[in-house]
Design a protein around this motif. Sequence first.
Motif, short mmCIF file in Angstrom:
data_model
loop_
_atom_site.label_atom_id
_atom_site.label_comp_id
_atom_site.label_asym_id
_atom_site.label_seq_id
_atom_site.Cartn_x
_atom_site.Cartn_y
_atom_site.Cartn_z
N ASP A 78 10.29 -19.09 7.92
CA ASP A 78 10.23 -20.54 8.06
C ASP A 78 11.49 -21.26 7.56
OD1 ASP A 78 9.80 -19.85 5.43
OD2 ASP A 78 8.32 -21.43 5.06
N LYS A 79 12.47 -20.48 7.15
CA LYS A 79 13.72 -21.05 6.65
C LYS A 79 14.89 -20.32 7.31
CE LYS A 79 12.43 -20.24 2.28
NZ LYS A 79 12.50 -20.17 0.83
N THR A 80 16.06 -20.94 7.26
CA THR A 80 17.23 -20.30 7.85
C THR A 80 17.63 -19.07 7.05
OG1 THR A 80 18.70 -21.75 6.62
CG2 THR A 80 18.17 -22.41 8.86
N GLY A 81 18.09 -18.08 7.76
CA GLY A 81 18.55 -16.84 7.16
C GLY A 81 19.34 -16.05 8.20
N PHE A 82 19.68 -14.83 7.88
CA PHE A 82 20.43 -13.98 8.80
C PHE A 82 19.71 -13.93 10.16
CE2 PHE A 82 20.75 -9.77 10.78
CZ PHE A 82 22.09 -9.78 11.11
N GLY A 83 20.47 -14.12 11.23
CA GLY A 83 19.92 -14.05 12.58
C GLY A 83 19.36 -15.35 13.10
N SER A 84 19.27 -16.37 12.26
CA SER A 84 18.71 -17.66 12.70
C SER A 84 19.69 -18.40 13.59
CB SER A 84 18.40 -18.55 11.49
OG SER A 84 17.41 -18.00 10.69
N THR A 85 19.13 -19.13 14.55
CA THR A 85 19.91 -20.07 15.34
C THR A 85 19.49 -21.45 14.87
OG1 THR A 85 19.98 -18.56 17.21
CG2 THR A 85 20.46 -20.87 17.67
N VAL A 86 20.47 -22.26 14.48
CA VAL A 86 20.20 -23.55 13.86
C VAL A 86 20.91 -24.65 14.63
CG1 VAL A 86 20.26 -24.84 11.69
CG2 VAL A 86 20.26 -22.36 11.63
N VAL A 87 20.15 -25.69 15.01
CA VAL A 87 20.76 -26.87 15.61
C VAL A 87 20.85 -27.90 14.49
CG1 VAL A 87 20.55 -28.68 17.36
CG2 VAL A 87 19.73 -26.36 17.86
N VAL A 88 22.08 -28.35 14.22
CA VAL A 88 22.28 -29.32 13.14
C VAL A 88 22.95 -30.57 13.68
CG1 VAL A 88 22.49 -27.53 11.35
CG2 VAL A 88 24.54 -28.34 12.50
N GLU A 96 25.64 -33.07 17.57
CA GLU A 96 24.81 -31.90 17.33
C GLU A 96 25.65 -30.64 17.52
OE1 GLU A 96 21.19 -31.64 19.57
OE2 GLU A 96 20.47 -33.57 18.83
N ILE A 97 25.43 -29.66 16.65
CA ILE A 97 26.16 -28.40 16.71
C ILE A 97 25.14 -27.27 16.60
CG2 ILE A 97 27.98 -26.97 15.68
CD1 ILE A 97 28.99 -29.56 14.31
N VAL A 98 25.35 -26.21 17.36
CA VAL A 98 24.47 -25.04 17.30
C VAL A 98 25.22 -23.91 16.60
CG1 VAL A 98 23.16 -23.34 18.63
CG2 VAL A 98 23.31 -25.70 19.43
N GLU A 143 27.86 -33.28 5.80
CA GLU A 143 26.41 -33.26 5.72
C GLU A 143 25.85 -32.82 7.06
OE1 GLU A 143 24.73 -36.85 4.18
OE2 GLU A 143 25.37 -36.36 2.15
N LEU A 144 25.06 -31.75 7.03
CA LEU A 144 24.46 -31.21 8.23
C LEU A 144 22.95 -31.28 8.10
CD1 LEU A 144 26.66 -27.98 8.62
CD2 LEU A 144 27.04 -30.22 9.66
N GLU A 145 22.31 -32.02 9.00
CA GLU A 145 20.85 -32.11 9.00
C GLU A 145 20.30 -31.08 9.98
OE1 GLU A 145 17.14 -35.11 10.04
OE2 GLU A 145 19.19 -35.88 10.15
N VAL A 146 19.36 -30.27 9.51
CA VAL A 146 18.75 -29.24 10.36
C VAL A 146 17.75 -29.90 11.29
CG1 VAL A 146 17.41 -27.10 10.40
CG2 VAL A 146 19.06 -27.49 8.55
N LEU A 147 18.04 -29.86 12.61
CA LEU A 147 17.16 -30.47 13.61
C LEU A 147 16.19 -29.46 14.20
CD1 LEU A 147 19.81 -32.58 15.57
CD2 LEU A 147 18.30 -33.34 13.72
N LYS A 148 16.67 -28.25 14.41
CA LYS A 148 15.84 -27.22 15.04
C LYS A 148 16.22 -25.87 14.45
CE LYS A 148 14.60 -25.27 19.50
NZ LYS A 148 15.01 -25.06 20.88
N LEU A 149 15.22 -25.00 14.30
CA LEU A 149 15.45 -23.68 13.72
C LEU A 149 14.71 -22.62 14.51
CD1 LEU A 149 16.16 -21.66 11.41
CD2 LEU A 149 14.14 -22.52 10.21
N THR A 150 15.41 -21.57 14.87
CA THR A 150 14.80 -20.41 15.50
C THR A 150 15.21 -19.21 14.65
OG1 THR A 150 15.12 -21.43 17.66
CG2 THR A 150 14.54 -19.10 17.64
N THR A 151 14.23 -18.58 13.99
CA THR A 151 14.56 -17.45 13.12
C THR A 151 14.66 -16.17 13.94
OG1 THR A 151 12.28 -16.83 12.63
CG2 THR A 151 13.29 -18.51 11.20
N ILE A 152 15.16 -15.13 13.31
CA ILE A 152 15.27 -13.83 13.95
C ILE A 152 13.88 -13.32 14.35
CG2 ILE A 152 15.17 -12.45 11.84
CD1 ILE A 152 17.47 -10.75 13.04
N HIS A 153 12.86 -13.69 13.59
CA HIS A 153 11.48 -13.29 13.89
C HIS A 153 10.96 -14.02 15.13
CE1 HIS A 153 11.53 -11.27 10.05
NE2 HIS A 153 11.82 -12.40 9.45
N ASP A 154 11.30 -15.32 15.25
CA ASP A 154 10.91 -16.10 16.43
C ASP A 154 11.53 -15.50 17.69
OD1 ASP A 154 9.63 -17.89 14.70
OD2 ASP A 154 11.34 -19.27 14.66
#
Length: 173
Positions: A78-88, A96-98, A143-154
């Motif tokens: 449920d949090k960012t970590g290795f393998g995560s794709t993050v839209v900030v 917005e940056i991915v 300052e980067l606000e996390v808008l969307k998160l897809t973890t390696i598990h997702d």
Amino acid sequence: MPEHIKNQLQKDIEALEYELAHELPAEIKKAVALGDLSENAEYHMAKQRQVFVNARLGQLKKRMAELSLVNLANIPRDKTGFGSTVVVFDTQKNEEIVYRLVTSEESDVTKGLISTTSPIGRGLVGKRVGDVATIVTPNGKRELEVLKLTTIHDEAAAAAQTDGAAAESGSGK
């Protein structure tokens, strides 16, 4: 850890081991045959290369050992970590940056692949959707606000669903 990283590290290790065991001893032997070692540039260069190859080999083997200790089960779901794709959302650039958090061997900022050990990567690790990461860079604070998160598990779950649907449609059901 991605298999292609392991394979590349192993290939580099094997090449350096071959050079250390076969090529450098031949160069040193050839240089010794030339005579006076105190003024023999070929001998000194071969010995320096031998020291460098030994050191690099040690680094690669250590990195391979570190990467083999990575346990994907320990990566948060449920949090960012290795393998995560993050839209900030970058408040300074107003865009917005991915980013995808990867190992240092895979990092390529131009493709949005950032290492978990980089300033941005370290700042994003452990963040959830809605969190704001303050990143200190050579150009100042961002300052980067996390808008969307897809973890390696997702991503693994989505790939499994896609594979399952493809297998079902291919079986004539």
